[in-house]
Scaffold this active site. Sequence first.
Site, PDB file in Angstrom:
ATOM      1  N   PRO A  93      23.637   9.173 -20.476  1.00 24.80           N
ATOM      2  CA  PRO A  93      22.716   9.270 -20.052  1.00 24.80           C
ATOM      3  C   PRO A  93      21.534  10.227 -21.656  1.00 24.80           C
ATOM      4  CG  PRO A  93      23.534  11.044 -19.449  1.00 24.80           C
ATOM      5  CD  PRO A  93      24.598  10.460 -20.075  1.00 24.80           C
ATOM      6  N   SER A 123      19.413   9.037 -17.290  1.00 20.99           N
ATOM      7  CA  SER A 123      19.366  10.190 -16.667  1.00 20.99           C
ATOM      8  C   SER A 123      17.744  11.146 -15.933  1.00 20.99           C
ATOM      9  CB  SER A 123      18.070  10.712 -18.502  1.00 20.99           C
ATOM     10  OG  SER A 123      17.720  11.666 -18.702  1.00 20.99           O
ATOM     11  N   GLN A 144      21.639  11.888 -13.873  1.00 23.20           N
ATOM     12  CA  GLN A 144      22.792  12.872 -14.570  1.00 23.20           C
ATOM     13  C   GLN A 144      21.413  13.908 -13.865  1.00 23.20           C
ATOM     14  OE1 GLN A 144      20.005  13.688 -18.093  1.00 23.20           O
ATOM     15  NE2 GLN A 144      20.979  15.847 -17.771  1.00 23.20           N
ATOM     16  N   TYR A 146      19.769  17.694 -14.671  1.00 21.75           N
ATOM     17  CA  TYR A 146      19.813  19.428 -14.672  1.00 21.75           C
ATOM     18  C   TYR A 146      18.812  19.666 -13.217  1.00 21.75           C
ATOM     19  CZ  TYR A 146      19.903  18.085 -20.305  1.00 21.75           C
ATOM     20  OH  TYR A 146      19.534  17.116 -21.126  1.00 21.75           O
ATOM     21  N   THR A 172      24.470  18.121 -15.944  1.00 25.05           N
ATOM     22  CA  THR A 172      24.574  18.827 -17.161  1.00 25.05           C
ATOM     23  C   THR A 172      24.797  20.301 -17.424  1.00 25.05           C
ATOM     24  OG1 THR A 172      24.118  16.299 -18.172  1.00 25.05           O
ATOM     25  CG2 THR A 172      23.344  18.490 -19.722  1.00 25.05           C
ATOM     26  N   LYS A 232      29.241  18.044 -16.868  1.00 26.32           N
ATOM     27  CA  LYS A 232      28.845  17.100 -18.137  1.00 26.32           C
ATOM     28  C   LYS A 232      28.636  18.071 -18.720  1.00 26.32           C
ATOM     29  CE  LYS A 232      26.421  13.848 -20.632  1.00 26.32           C
ATOM     30  NZ  LYS A 232      25.872  14.125 -21.389  1.00 26.32           N
ATOM     31  N   HIS A 256      26.993  17.440 -25.989  1.00 26.96           N
ATOM     32  CA  HIS A 256      25.876  16.591 -25.809  1.00 26.96           C
ATOM     33  C   HIS A 256      25.390  16.152 -26.401  1.00 26.96           C
ATOM     34  CE1 HIS A 256      21.884  17.327 -22.855  1.00 26.96           C
ATOM     35  NE2 HIS A 256      21.893  17.164 -23.665  1.00 26.96           N
ATOM     36  N   ASP A 287      32.823  12.244 -24.334  1.00 27.90           N
ATOM     37  CA  ASP A 287      32.586  11.573 -25.004  1.00 27.90           C
ATOM     38  C   ASP A 287      31.950  12.574 -26.356  1.00 27.90           C
ATOM     39  OD1 ASP A 287      29.817  14.185 -25.038  1.00 27.90           O
ATOM     40  OD2 ASP A 287      28.821  12.345 -23.757  1.00 27.90           O
ATOM     41  N   GLY A 289      30.979  10.906 -31.016  1.00 32.09           N
ATOM     42  CA  GLY A 289      31.322  10.005 -31.543  1.00 32.09           C
ATOM     43  C   GLY A 289      32.011   8.893 -31.602  1.00 32.09           C
ATOM     44  N   ARG A 311      24.441   7.079 -29.097  1.00 35.15           N
ATOM     45  CA  ARG A 311      24.057   6.656 -29.980  1.00 35.15           C
ATOM     46  C   ARG A 311      24.105   5.280 -30.217  1.00 35.15           C
ATOM     47  NH1 ARG A 311      24.910  11.665 -31.002  1.00 35.15           N
ATOM     48  NH2 ARG A 311      23.512  12.490 -32.167  1.00 35.15           N
TER      49      ARG A 311
HETATM   50  C1  LIG Z   1      18.673  11.310 -28.193  1.00 32.76           C
HETATM   51  C2  LIG Z   1      19.705  11.494 -26.974  1.00 32.76           C
HETATM   52  C3  LIG Z   1      19.166  11.550 -25.886  1.00 32.76           C
HETATM   53  C4  LIG Z   1      20.215  12.879 -24.603  1.00 32.76           C
HETATM   54  N1  LIG Z   1      19.505  13.190 -24.116  1.00 32.76           N
HETATM   55  C5  LIG Z   1      20.294  13.472 -22.832  1.00 32.76           C
HETATM   56  C6  LIG Z   1      20.191  13.996 -21.449  1.00 32.76           C
HETATM   57  O1  LIG Z   1      19.292  13.887 -21.331  1.00 32.76           O
HETATM   58  N2  LIG Z   1      21.148  14.313 -20.270  1.00 32.76           N
HETATM   59  C7  LIG Z   1      22.407  14.262 -21.727  1.00 32.76           C
HETATM   60  O2  LIG Z   1      23.002  15.104 -20.358  1.00 32.76           O
HETATM   61  N3  LIG Z   1      22.730  14.025 -21.960  1.00 32.76           N
HETATM   62  C8  LIG Z   1      22.028  13.492 -23.002  1.00 32.76           C
HETATM   63  N4  LIG Z   1      22.300  13.245 -24.432  1.00 32.76           N
HETATM   64  C9  LIG Z   1      23.542  13.327 -25.433  1.00 32.76           C
HETATM   65  C10 LIG Z   1      24.400  12.010 -24.533  1.00 32.76           C
HETATM   66  O3  LIG Z   1      25.075  12.011 -22.917  1.00 32.76           O
HETATM   67  C11 LIG Z   1      26.007  12.286 -24.978  1.00 32.76           C
HETATM   68  O4  LIG Z   1      26.876  13.001 -24.830  1.00 32.76           O
HETATM   69  C12 LIG Z   1      25.980  11.925 -26.944  1.00 32.76           C
HETATM   70  O5  LIG Z   1      25.172  10.915 -27.159  1.00 32.76           O
HETATM   71  C13 LIG Z   1      27.464  11.423 -27.000  1.00 32.76           C
HETATM   72  O6  LIG Z   1      28.148  11.444 -28.273  1.00 32.76           O
HETATM   73  P1  LIG Z   1      27.527   9.717 -29.294  1.00 32.76           P
HETATM   74  O7  LIG Z   1      25.966   9.611 -29.643  1.00 32.76           O
HETATM   75  O8  LIG Z   1      28.187  10.047 -30.150  1.00 32.76           O
HETATM   76  O9  LIG Z   1      27.973   8.615 -28.004  1.00 32.76           O
HETATM   77  C14 LIG Z   1      21.331  12.819 -25.474  1.00 32.76           C
HETATM   78  C15 LIG Z   1      22.360  12.470 -26.547  1.00 32.76           C
HETATM   79  C16 LIG Z   1      21.048  11.725 -27.177  1.00 32.76           C
HETATM   80  C17 LIG Z   1      21.470  11.315 -28.780  1.00 32.76           C
END
Ligand SMILES: Cc1cc2nc3c(=O)[nH]c(=O)nc-3n(C[C@H](O)[C@H](O)[C@H](O)COP(=O)(O)O)c2cc1C
Length: 367
Positions: A93, A123, A144, A146, A172, A232, A256, A287, A289, A311
């Site tokens: 998400p 999300s 997901q 909150y 989360t 999460k 996160h 998760d 990287g 990402r």
């Molecule tokens: C721009 C952005 C917004 C995100 N928003 C949420 C969110 O709303 N809820 C959540 O649980 N995680 C959020 N995340 C975390 C991602 O779900 C995930 O855990 C994380 O991006 C994984 O790492 P990676 O970007 O290196 O693959 C967000 C990540 C990014 C980059």
Amino acid sequence: MAAAGERAIEFGMEAADQRMSELRARAEASVSAEALANVFGKSDSDLVMNNRRAEAAWGGIDLVPRVLVDMSQSTTATSVLGQPVRLPVIVGPTGEIQRALHPDGELAVARAAETVGAAMILSTFASYSFADVARCTSHPLWFQLYFMTDRGLTAELVRRAEVGGCSAIVLTVDVNGAIPNWGRLQQASINASAVFEGLDLSTAPNELVDPRLDWDGLEWLCAQTSLPIIIKGIQSPQDAALAAGAGASGIVVSNHGGFALEGSAAPVELLPAVVQATGDELEIYVDGGVRRGTDILKALALGARAVLIGRPMLWGLMAGGEAGVQSALEILRRELLTAQLLCGVSDITQVPAELTRVSGFQPQGEL
Ligand SMILES: Cc1cc2nc3c(=O)[nH]c(=O)nc-3n(C[C@H](O)[C@H](O)[C@H](O)COP(=O)(O)O)c2cc1C
């Protein structure tokens, strides 16, 4: 169902990018430096450093391949919470930012997930409704959550997710009422949360999320729904054990994407201790990287059921909407299958722990 005996080279359409780094470069070239910093953080910020550390950690693990294994039936197909998927990758998400990066937002992501056979998590701040997204995919769609300060609102979101076709709730827990980088993210956002449609959303998001949430709150949440609950943002093995005892069906070892605590460990470094603390009691995802197919194989060898990506999906959206996200998933799938073929792992649900070791010369002769 995935065809048995998949071939890495023959898979899918002609990909625009052969590697994630190419897709990333294409995505980053498509927007201004300012817009990029608003979504992912400034290049010298803690969150970028945290995420770089997570990316680099995968390189600190070696794969020790087995040979002379019959690979004629090899496949990337597996299941998450008992639901079949063709790839052990779950699209994570990322709030309403998906629609800010591409007008089709979550719809494009869901269509790409459907094509490749991956699960997806929508999300709390998704910009398209459950129904609209659910129409785009037959693969697992999870919500997901909150945990809202207003419990009535929390229960209503869970109800909407159930009615809207989601098959699990992903709670989360790692931002605890303090969503870091919120100001910058807001500049990149479009304020189009569809999940809350018709509900009062006058409270600022940081106050919406309940900082009092504890294990009792989790118990309350479990009583609101018959859907399985995944937590999460677990990092400590103690919390992982508590989650298993509290009835969670899964956990995501995650920081996160680096957005939460500055100075936190790379999630994969914590994975072995978390696996040890929970045994087979729940499914474990990780998760942070994940950029290569070999990262996925390493995660599974260390005890994860699947990985989440953030990402890479956003880079795909930026580079080309649905086709871009499909490209991101196909890169991972092709690389995973190649790694399986080279490591003698025919069945992705049975990755032996002995496949990995910590990098470095081991003069004692022990792996
Ligand atoms: C721009 C952005 C917004 C995100 N928003 C949420 C969110 O709303 N809820 C959540 O649980 N995680 C959020 N995340 C975390 C991602 O779900 C995930 O855990 C994380 O991006 C994984 O790492 P990676 O970007 O290196 O693959 C967000 C990540 C990014 C980059």
